[in-house]
Design an enzyme around this catalytic site. Structure first.
Site, PDB file in Angstrom:
ATOM      1  N   ASN A  43     -11.482 -13.489  -2.500  1.00 63.48           N
ATOM      2  CA  ASN A  43     -10.081 -12.926  -2.263  1.00 63.48           C
ATOM      3  C   ASN A  43      -9.004 -12.910  -3.168  1.00 63.48           C
ATOM      4  O   ASN A  43      -9.263 -13.908  -4.062  1.00 63.48           O
ATOM      5  CB  ASN A  43      -9.460 -13.701  -0.754  1.00 63.48           C
ATOM      6  CG  ASN A  43      -9.285 -15.130  -0.709  1.00 63.48           C
ATOM      7  OD1 ASN A  43     -10.279 -15.880  -1.503  1.00 63.48           O
ATOM      8  ND2 ASN A  43      -8.523 -15.604  -0.482  1.00 63.48           N
ATOM      9  N   GLU A  45      -5.044 -12.532  -3.763  1.00 68.44           N
ATOM     10  CA  GLU A  45      -3.710 -12.518  -3.109  1.00 68.44           C
ATOM     11  C   GLU A  45      -2.893 -11.768  -3.972  1.00 68.44           C
ATOM     12  O   GLU A  45      -3.069 -11.582  -5.194  1.00 68.44           O
ATOM     13  CB  GLU A  45      -3.479 -14.050  -2.690  1.00 68.44           C
ATOM     14  CG  GLU A  45      -4.357 -14.530  -1.410  1.00 68.44           C
ATOM     15  CD  GLU A  45      -3.975 -15.808  -0.941  1.00 68.44           C
ATOM     16  OE1 GLU A  45      -2.998 -16.422  -1.408  1.00 68.44           O
ATOM     17  OE2 GLU A  45      -4.652 -16.102   0.110  1.00 68.44           O
ATOM     18  N   CYS A  54      -9.036  -9.100   0.641  1.00 66.08           N
ATOM     19  CA  CYS A  54     -10.132 -10.015   1.314  1.00 66.08           C
ATOM     20  C   CYS A  54     -11.365  -9.930   0.316  1.00 66.08           C
ATOM     21  O   CYS A  54     -11.620  -9.059   0.043  1.00 66.08           O
ATOM     22  CB  CYS A  54     -10.415  -9.858   2.760  1.00 66.08           C
ATOM     23  SG  CYS A  54      -9.137 -10.106   4.043  1.00 66.08           S
ATOM     24  N   GLU A  56     -14.251  -9.734   1.477  1.00 63.85           N
ATOM     25  CA  GLU A  56     -15.393  -8.723   1.967  1.00 63.85           C
ATOM     26  C   GLU A  56     -15.112  -7.287   1.444  1.00 63.85           C
ATOM     27  O   GLU A  56     -15.886  -6.709   0.929  1.00 63.85           O
ATOM     28  CB  GLU A  56     -15.310  -8.737   3.605  1.00 63.85           C
ATOM     29  CG  GLU A  56     -15.742  -9.889   4.143  1.00 63.85           C
ATOM     30  CD  GLU A  56     -14.650 -10.888   4.514  1.00 63.85           C
ATOM     31  OE1 GLU A  56     -13.542 -10.828   3.650  1.00 63.85           O
ATOM     32  OE2 GLU A  56     -14.470 -11.332   5.728  1.00 63.85           O
ATOM     33  N   CYS A  88     -12.209 -10.912   8.910  1.00 67.77           N
ATOM     34  CA  CYS A  88     -11.046 -10.492   9.686  1.00 67.77           C
ATOM     35  C   CYS A  88     -11.170  -8.972  10.322  1.00 67.77           C
ATOM     36  O   CYS A  88     -12.424  -8.268  10.034  1.00 67.77           O
ATOM     37  CB  CYS A  88      -9.633 -10.482   8.894  1.00 67.77           C
ATOM     38  SG  CYS A  88      -9.503  -9.288   7.683  1.00 67.77           S
ATOM     39  N   CYS A  91     -11.564  -6.223   7.674  1.00 69.31           N
ATOM     40  CA  CYS A  91     -12.854  -6.444   7.065  1.00 69.31           C
ATOM     41  C   CYS A  91     -13.841  -5.798   7.830  1.00 69.31           C
ATOM     42  O   CYS A  91     -14.886  -5.224   7.181  1.00 69.31           O
ATOM     43  CB  CYS A  91     -13.093  -7.608   6.527  1.00 69.31           C
ATOM     44  SG  CYS A  91     -11.962  -8.102   5.209  1.00 69.31           S
TER      45      CYS A  91
HETATM   46  N1  THU Z   1      -9.510 -13.463   4.082  1.00 71.51           N
HETATM   47  C1  THU Z   1     -10.631 -12.993   3.472  1.00 71.51           C
HETATM   48  O1  THU Z   1     -10.792 -13.305   2.018  1.00 71.51           O
HETATM   49  N2  THU Z   1     -11.397 -12.584   4.429  1.00 71.51           N
HETATM   50  C2  THU Z   1     -11.231 -12.491   5.732  1.00 71.51           C
HETATM   51  O2  THU Z   1     -12.322 -12.040   6.331  1.00 71.51           O
HETATM   52  C3  THU Z   1     -10.202 -13.124   6.386  1.00 71.51           C
HETATM   53  C4  THU Z   1      -9.086 -13.723   5.441  1.00 71.51           C
HETATM   54  C5  THU Z   1      -8.402 -14.043   3.087  1.00 71.51           C
HETATM   55  C6  THU Z   1      -7.119 -13.413   2.902  1.00 71.51           C
HETATM   56  C7  THU Z   1      -6.213 -14.372   2.463  1.00 71.51           C
HETATM   57  O3  THU Z   1      -6.436 -14.553   0.893  1.00 71.51           O
HETATM   58  C8  THU Z   1      -6.676 -15.593   2.969  1.00 71.51           C
HETATM   59  O4  THU Z   1      -8.203 -15.388   3.243  1.00 71.51           O
HETATM   60  C9  THU Z   1      -5.994 -16.110   4.196  1.00 71.51           C
HETATM   61  O5  THU Z   1      -5.734 -15.271   5.217  1.00 71.51           O
END
Ligand code: THU
Length: 133
Positions: A43, A45, A54, A56, A88, A91
């Site tokens: 991920n 941010e 994210c 994925e 999520c 994704c």
């Molecule tokens: N996140 C992911 O990388 N993948 C997911 O499927 C769910 C959330 C990350 C996004 C954010 O940087 C952190 O997790 C918290 O939501």
């Protein structure tokens, strides 16, 4: 062929590289494609929170950038360090775009490895075929 455990280890490895100063969640994804290659994503941010990518979706983007539009993934491991994460909703939709009937996502739930197909992860989901009438 890489085992599920090994694929989870690859996802755990790339999760260490996450850029997540806002949530502190370190997430990794390791995809195996039909072509037998492995792509990793973490991920990434952003200070403008909604721009966060994210793990994925980073992995899918890397795979398409290498293999092109015909890229299909067969297994995807998702790991969040110190947490347990299924992919999520956003994704799931992006994974579905490049999935095959046999594609499976693996992640941890209550300490156990769970393996789910896309129809289980995204039932009644919108799919590319829905655009073709
Ligand atoms: N996140 C992911 O990388 N993948 C997911 O499927 C769910 C959330 C990350 C996004 C954010 O940087 C952190 O997790 C918290 O939501």
């Amino acid at each position: 062929m890489i085992t599920d455990i090994e694929l989870m280890d690859r996802a755990r490895g790339v999760a260490e590289l996450a850029y997540s100063p806002y949530s502190s969640a370190k997430v990794g994804c390791a995809l195996v494609t039909e072509a037998g290659r492995i792509y990793l994503g973490c991920n990434v941010e952003n200070a403008s929170y909604g721009l966060t990518m994210c793990a994925e979706r980073v992995a899918v983007g890397r795979a398409v950038a290498e293999e092109g539009a015909g890229m299909r993934w067969v297994r995807a491991a998702v790991v969040a360090l110190g947490l347990e994460f299924p992919p999520c909703g956003a994704c799931r939709q992006v994974l579905a775009e490049f999935a095959m009937a046999e594609s499976r996502v693996i992640f941890l739930s209550q300490g156990e490895l769970v393996s789910m197909g896309m129809s289980e992860l995204l039932p009644a989901g919108f799919a590319p075929a829905d655009l073709n009438g």
